[in-house]
Design a protein around this motif. Structure first.
Motif, PDB file in Angstrom:
ATOM      1  N   ASN A  29       3.667   8.938   5.960  1.00  0.00           N
ATOM      2  CA  ASN A  29       4.034   9.666   4.752  1.00  0.00           C
ATOM      3  C   ASN A  29       3.559   8.865   3.538  1.00  0.00           C
ATOM      4  O   ASN A  29       4.006   7.736   3.319  1.00  0.00           O
ATOM      5  CB  ASN A  29       5.553   9.855   4.692  1.00  0.00           C
ATOM      6  N   VAL A  30       2.644   9.438   2.761  1.00  0.00           N
ATOM      7  CA  VAL A  30       2.148   8.768   1.557  1.00  0.00           C
ATOM      8  C   VAL A  30       3.193   8.953   0.458  1.00  0.00           C
ATOM      9  O   VAL A  30       3.387  10.055  -0.055  1.00  0.00           O
ATOM     10  CB  VAL A  30       0.789   9.333   1.107  1.00  0.00           C
ATOM     11  N   VAL A  31       3.862   7.873   0.091  1.00  0.00           N
ATOM     12  CA  VAL A  31       4.968   7.967  -0.872  1.00  0.00           C
ATOM     13  C   VAL A  31       4.518   7.743  -2.309  1.00  0.00           C
ATOM     14  O   VAL A  31       5.230   8.105  -3.252  1.00  0.00           O
ATOM     15  CB  VAL A  31       6.091   6.966  -0.513  1.00  0.00           C
ATOM     16  N   ALA A  32       3.328   7.146  -2.501  1.00  0.00           N
ATOM     17  CA  ALA A  32       2.842   6.913  -3.864  1.00  0.00           C
ATOM     18  C   ALA A  32       1.339   6.685  -3.838  1.00  0.00           C
ATOM     19  O   ALA A  32       0.798   6.108  -2.891  1.00  0.00           O
ATOM     20  CB  ALA A  32       3.542   5.711  -4.491  1.00  0.00           C
ATOM     21  N   VAL A  33       0.671   7.159  -4.906  1.00  0.00           N
ATOM     22  CA  VAL A  33      -0.757   6.917  -5.110  1.00  0.00           C
ATOM     23  C   VAL A  33      -0.892   6.251  -6.472  1.00  0.00           C
ATOM     24  O   VAL A  33      -0.554   6.843  -7.501  1.00  0.00           O
ATOM     25  CB  VAL A  33      -1.566   8.227  -5.057  1.00  0.00           C
ATOM     26  N   CYS A  34      -1.386   5.015  -6.497  1.00  0.00           N
ATOM     27  CA  CYS A  34      -1.341   4.195  -7.713  1.00  0.00           C
ATOM     28  C   CYS A  34      -2.742   3.840  -8.206  1.00  0.00           C
ATOM     29  O   CYS A  34      -3.674   3.696  -7.414  1.00  0.00           O
ATOM     30  CB  CYS A  34      -0.553   2.919  -7.443  1.00  0.00           C
ATOM     31  N   ARG A  35      -2.850   3.629  -9.521  1.00  0.00           N
ATOM     32  CA  ARG A  35      -4.161   3.396 -10.132  1.00  0.00           C
ATOM     33  C   ARG A  35      -4.378   1.964 -10.598  1.00  0.00           C
ATOM     34  O   ARG A  35      -5.478   1.611 -11.023  1.00  0.00           O
ATOM     35  CB  ARG A  35      -4.348   4.350 -11.313  1.00  0.00           C
ATOM     36  N   ASP A  36      -3.331   1.128 -10.573  1.00  0.00           N
ATOM     37  CA  ASP A  36      -3.512  -0.273 -10.948  1.00  0.00           C
ATOM     38  C   ASP A  36      -2.456  -1.129 -10.249  1.00  0.00           C
ATOM     39  O   ASP A  36      -1.536  -0.617  -9.601  1.00  0.00           O
ATOM     40  CB  ASP A  36      -3.454  -0.465 -12.467  1.00  0.00           C
TER      41      ASP A  36
END
Length: 254
Positions: A29-36
């Protein structure tokens, strides 16, 4: 389900990873997609993921810094997978030192990523299983000690009952197998239940002989020997080397 955080400063890579991998099939389960890095740091703190798939170089905080920080925290156990365009030895060495099991070079082949994710998932599951087994072992130890304590408490309250037995306690109070309970009792107390019960009854009998004028027959009844004072006398002599009356006389003379 395994929790995963994706972290990459390139929007296209984030979108491809998030949308084109069949995460459900992998049990993830992908709980977060972050950019930095800082956004990733906050996501890890919030979601406590099992796996972090991260670019090695990101603004504010690198993937290596993230791995190094959380490797030192006992309350976090994370499988870090590095996804990077950098192939230098120093990066790979730093990854190994921070318990990063996979160092993946861009552009990625899907099968290599799936393989790395599968291995990371298996590592997480094995760790969780080991932790669960350890937890159940501790619970069992605690429960066993509680059961033995309950047996001892029950004896203290019911030693006067001539019918008192470990089987009675196992069947009517603890609902446990009597043989198993007997083994646990002996392991924790260093003696069999019957020996323990006799000791407790003899201790009570000695007190009554010293501090009351009750007859031997009355004391026999009060400590659980019912209407069998003869057996009480035999047991008392075996335990102390004296008859009940001799014991009383000696203690009152001393």
């Amino acid at each position: 389900m395994i929790k995963l955080v994706i972290a990459d400063d390139e929007k296209l890579i984030r979108e491809v990873l998030h949308q084109f991998i069949d995460w459900k099939e992998l049990g993830i389960n992908v709980v977060a997609v972050c950019r930095d890095g800082m956004e990733t740091f906050q996501a890890i703190k919030e979601y406590k993921p099992d796996i972090v798939l991260t670019d090695i170089k990101m603004p504010q905080m690198s993937g290596l810094e993230l791995a190094e920080f959380f490797a030192k925290r006992e309350d976090y156990t994370i499988e870090f997978l590095f996804l990077t365009a950098y192939e230098e030895f120093d990066f790979a060495l730093a990854a190994i030192e921070n318990n990063v099991h996979h160092y993946l070079i861009k552009p990625l082949k899907e099968e290599l990523l799936i393989k790395a994710l599968t291995e990371a998932t298996q590592a997480v599951q094995q760790r969780k299983m080991a932790k669960e087994m350890m937890f159940h072992t501790e619970v069992q130890k605690c429960s066993h000690s509680q059961c033995v304590q309950k047996v001892m408490d029950y004896v203290e309250q019911n030693y006067r009952d001539p019918e008192l037995s470990l089987k009675q306690i196992a069947d009517t109070m603890l609902f446990m197998n009597v043989d198993y309970l007997g083994r646990r009792f002996q392991e924790e107390c260093g003696q069999r239940f019957n020996h323990y019960l006799t000791e407790q009854r003899m201790t009570k009998a000695k007190y009554l002989l010293r501090h009351t004028n009750d007859s031997v027959n009355e004391i026999a009844v009060k400590v659980g020997y019912g209407n069998n004072p003869k057996y009480f006398g035999i047991t008392f002599r075996k335990a102390t080397g004296r008859t009940p009356l001799n014991y009383r006389h000696e203690k009152r003379m001393s």
